[in-house]
Motif scaffolding. Structure first.
Motif, PDB file in Angstrom:
ATOM      1  N   UNK A   5       0.855  -1.068   0.091  1.00 62.63           N
ATOM      2  CA  UNK A   5       0.081  -0.120  -0.150  1.00 62.63           C
ATOM      3  C   UNK A   5       0.958   1.204   0.056  1.00 62.63           C
ATOM      4  N   UNK A   6       0.600   2.092  -0.977  1.00 64.27           N
ATOM      5  CA  UNK A   6       1.368   3.449  -0.796  1.00 64.27           C
ATOM      6  C   UNK A   6       0.446   4.497  -0.234  1.00 64.27           C
ATOM      7  N   UNK A   7       0.617   5.217   0.780  1.00 63.77           N
ATOM      8  CA  UNK A   7       0.183   6.178   1.422  1.00 63.77           C
ATOM      9  C   UNK A   7       0.762   7.419   0.934  1.00 63.77           C
ATOM     10  N   UNK A  41       4.655   8.448   1.283  1.00 67.15           N
ATOM     11  CA  UNK A  41       5.287   9.675   0.522  1.00 67.15           C
ATOM     12  C   UNK A  41       4.684  11.001   1.186  1.00 67.15           C
ATOM     13  N   UNK A  42       5.367  12.080   1.232  1.00 66.50           N
ATOM     14  CA  UNK A  42       4.837  13.270   1.955  1.00 66.50           C
ATOM     15  C   UNK A  42       5.167  14.219   0.988  1.00 66.50           C
ATOM     16  N   UNK A  43       3.984  15.078   0.715  1.00 60.25           N
ATOM     17  CA  UNK A  43       4.108  16.337  -0.073  1.00 60.25           C
ATOM     18  C   UNK A  43       4.596  17.304   0.536  1.00 60.25           C
ATOM     19  N   UNK A  44       5.717  18.080  -0.051  1.00 60.22           N
ATOM     20  CA  UNK A  44       6.146  19.142   0.760  1.00 60.22           C
ATOM     21  C   UNK A  44       5.443  20.187   1.169  1.00 60.22           C
ATOM     22  N   UNK A  45       5.637  20.788   2.415  1.00 60.51           N
ATOM     23  CA  UNK A  45       4.943  21.807   2.713  1.00 60.51           C
ATOM     24  C   UNK A  45       5.738  22.723   3.699  1.00 60.51           C
ATOM     25  N   UNK A  46       5.454  24.164   3.456  1.00 62.12           N
ATOM     26  CA  UNK A  46       6.214  25.197   4.666  1.00 62.12           C
ATOM     27  C   UNK A  46       5.694  25.446   5.527  1.00 62.12           C
ATOM     28  N   UNK A  68       1.099   8.329  -7.630  1.00 59.40           N
ATOM     29  CA  UNK A  68       1.382   6.924  -7.497  1.00 59.40           C
ATOM     30  C   UNK A  68       0.972   6.292  -6.150  1.00 59.40           C
ATOM     31  N   UNK A  69       0.308   7.042  -5.309  1.00 58.84           N
ATOM     32  CA  UNK A  69      -0.195   6.780  -4.046  1.00 58.84           C
ATOM     33  C   UNK A  69      -1.852   6.281  -4.062  1.00 58.84           C
ATOM     34  N   UNK A  85      -8.101  12.533  -9.262  1.00 61.86           N
ATOM     35  CA  UNK A  85      -9.500  11.715  -9.771  1.00 61.86           C
ATOM     36  C   UNK A  85      -9.046  10.059  -9.343  1.00 61.86           C
ATOM     37  N   UNK A  86     -10.011   9.178  -9.035  1.00 57.52           N
ATOM     38  CA  UNK A  86      -9.778   7.667  -8.865  1.00 57.52           C
ATOM     39  C   UNK A  86      -9.090   7.327  -7.432  1.00 57.52           C
ATOM     40  N   UNK A  87      -8.752   8.141  -6.648  1.00 57.21           N
ATOM     41  CA  UNK A  87      -8.004   7.893  -5.669  1.00 57.21           C
ATOM     42  C   UNK A  87      -9.146   7.765  -4.189  1.00 57.21           C
ATOM     43  N   UNK A  88      -8.258   7.262  -3.353  1.00 58.61           N
ATOM     44  CA  UNK A  88      -9.249   7.106  -1.929  1.00 58.61           C
ATOM     45  C   UNK A  88      -8.337   8.340  -0.859  1.00 58.61           C
ATOM     46  N   UNK A  89      -9.477   8.865  -0.509  1.00 63.49           N
ATOM     47  CA  UNK A  89      -9.126  10.010   0.616  1.00 63.49           C
ATOM     48  C   UNK A  89      -9.659   9.903   1.893  1.00 63.49           C
TER      49      UNK A  89
END
Length: 403
Positions: A5-7, A41-46, A68-69, A85-89
């Motif tokens: 599983x890719x989170x 994987x973490x999306x960068x954030x300031x 890819x998550x 689109x198509x993802x689980x949130x």
């Protein structure tokens, strides 16, 4: 066979900005260590309370592109143009009560074939909510309510919560603070109220049973707690049943009114629904015997259980006054005003502690269910799937269509 599983941990994009996160860097490291098939994987954030470098140091990869998550985790609502689109949130969508401002987002979720799992809808078998930031909302709300009273009366001063790195630093600030002999009434019995009571304990404010609180004066600061069964009684037989109250709140009278004449501060942590009678009315507020001078409406329902909640303040400017007679909003600490502390994102003042607590609950009670793929708990919290509302939330159909 180890399930893969890719989170992805998304960057919070809602305005006003939120700085909390579903998993801390160390929690991410723990998950990937104990679940070898899981990648995060973490999306960068300031603006996040944990820096990109803290995640990198914990061995978590960062990437702007999360396509890819399979599963994406956030905290607050997501702007429609950021939804993949198509993802689980998983996030707090604030749609189950048909909140008008989130209709467009839910429409986009359905159009983009997104599976929406709402944190708010994740419950134990007995119906108790699993996830929430209520405890730290209670801590910050109680602190801010006291801070406002100190400013209004000039009797003591508090440091702002967000000026502290974490809860531990806030606690050290309480050493030596002398609170005058005030009377505080706290409502509720859930996570929010637990946070309120934590602050009462740290400051040495003494608990007094409700019946004594109403009639006695004290030479030291005191508080009382009113649970739902002490606040609401059935109109017919003057009893309380939790199940019946939540099913038929319109059949219950509110018994709070005597406390408006005996309290200096109200800290509101009670559950509210549009059919529940408010704690008091505008007419009560205008009477000479209305003693309360500061209301910390921590559950923060505009014009809800507190009718003079005229909308949110902000972390930077958390309080405003309400004129008791004209019902108009005023600058803080006005002679004819009651000071209101109503902020919708209070845990953002202690984001590292709040995120740690939230992630712990997510790991203990939800993560294994998420890995299963056929979890009843997850299914019950799924609002949308396959471009349609699920059976549990079919009642949102007219809301989505704007009817």
């Amino acid at each position: 066979m180890t399930k893969k599983l890719h989170l992805g941990l998304i960057r919070e994009e809602k305005v006003p900005h939120d700085n909390r996160v579903a998993f801390t860097p160390l929690q991410c490291k723990w998950i990937m260590t104990h679940y070898p098939g899981v990648t995060i994987t973490v999306q960068p954030s300031t603006g996040r309370c944990f820096s990109d470098e803290e995640y990198r140091t914990a061995g978590v990869q960062l990437a702007e592109d999360l396509s890819d998550c399979e599963v994406l985790l956030g905290i607050k609502e997501i702007p429609t143009d950021k939804l993949l689109a198509g993802k689980t949130y998983l996030f707090f969508s604030h749609t189950k009560k048909k909140q008008p401002h989130n209709r467009g987002m839910l429409q986009a979720i359905l159009e983009k074939n997104i599976t929406l799992i709402d944190y708010e809808c994740l419950v134990h078998e007995d119906g108790q909510r699993i996830l929430g930031f209520g405890f730290f909302a209670g801590v910050v709300g109680a602190h801010n309510g006291l801070l406002a009273y100190g400013e209004r009366t000039g009797t003591f001063k508090f440091k702002r919560v967000h000026e502290c790195r974490d809860f531990r630093e806030l606690i050290t600030h309480y050493f030596g603070v002398k609170i005058p002999p005030i009377k505080i009434v706290a409502t509720g019995s859930g996570r929010v109220t637990a946070g309120i009571l934590e602050v009462m304990g740290l400051l040495g404010i003494k608990y007094i049973p409700p019946e004594e609180f109403l009639i006695n004066s004290y030479a030291y600061p005191v508080y009382t707690q009113l649970k739902a069964g002490e606040l609401y009684l059935r109109k017919t037989d003057k009893t309380y049943s939790r199940e019946d109250f939540h099913a038929h709140p319109e059949n219950y009278d509110c018994k709070f009114l005597p406390y408006v004449t005996a309290s200096d501060i109200l800290m509101n942590g009670i559950y509210w629904d549009k059919n529940i009678e408010p704690l008091f009315s505008w007419a009560d507020l205008a009477k000479d015997n209305f003693r309360i001078r500061v209301i910390a409406d921590i559950t923060d329902d505009a014009q809800g259980s507190i009718p003079c909640n005229l909308g949110d303040g902000t972390i930077e400017e958390p309080v405003y006054d309400v004129n008791r007679f004209t019902q108009q909003k005023l600058p803080p600490f006005h002679e004819e005003g009651v000071t209101m502390m109503c902020v919708g994102n209070l845990p953002n003042e202690l984001p590292r502690d709040a995120s740690q607590y939230f992630g712990d609950q997510l790991m203990k009670f939800v993560f294994d269910e998420l890995m299963k793929g056929d979890s009843k708990m997850i299914a019950k919290a799924t609002i949308a799937k396959g471009g349609r509302l699920t059976e549990e939330y079919a009642y949102l159909g007219e809301y989505v269509e704007g009817k």
